[in-house]
Design a protein around this motif. Structure first.
Motif: not given
Length: 95
Positions: A44-69
């Protein structure tokens, strides 16, 4: 009186079926449930816009996590970024 007896008998039969079906995995229900989740999530694939739901974090935190890692497992299809659910779950457990 006979119709109520027929409905009562049918209700008891249906209840017996569901109880018997529920008792099939009585000794180890959690293992089978978790294994089935892992198999379903593998592809199953998760869209980039919905990945924060899966991780259980805010959208901004998910974006910074993706940029850092940059080693987060992802797939790019038609310039859309998708994250495989099973691999993302494994990556999050390892971090």
């Amino acid at each position: 009186m006979t119709w109520s007896f027929i409905w009562l008998a049918a209700g008891i039969a249906v209840a017996g079926y569901f109880i018997g079906d529920g008792l099939k995995n009585f000794k180890n229900p959690a293992k089978n449930f978790i294994d089935s989740l892992d198999e379903d999530d593998e592809h199953e694939l998760i869209k980039e816009n919905d990945v924060h739901y899966f991780m259980g974090i805010s959208k901004e935190d998910a974006k910074s996590l993706i940029q850092e890692h940059s080693d987060i497992p992802h797939i790019v299809i038609n310039s859309q970024v998708y994250y495989p659910k099973g691999k993302l779950r494994k990556w999050l457990m390892d971090v």
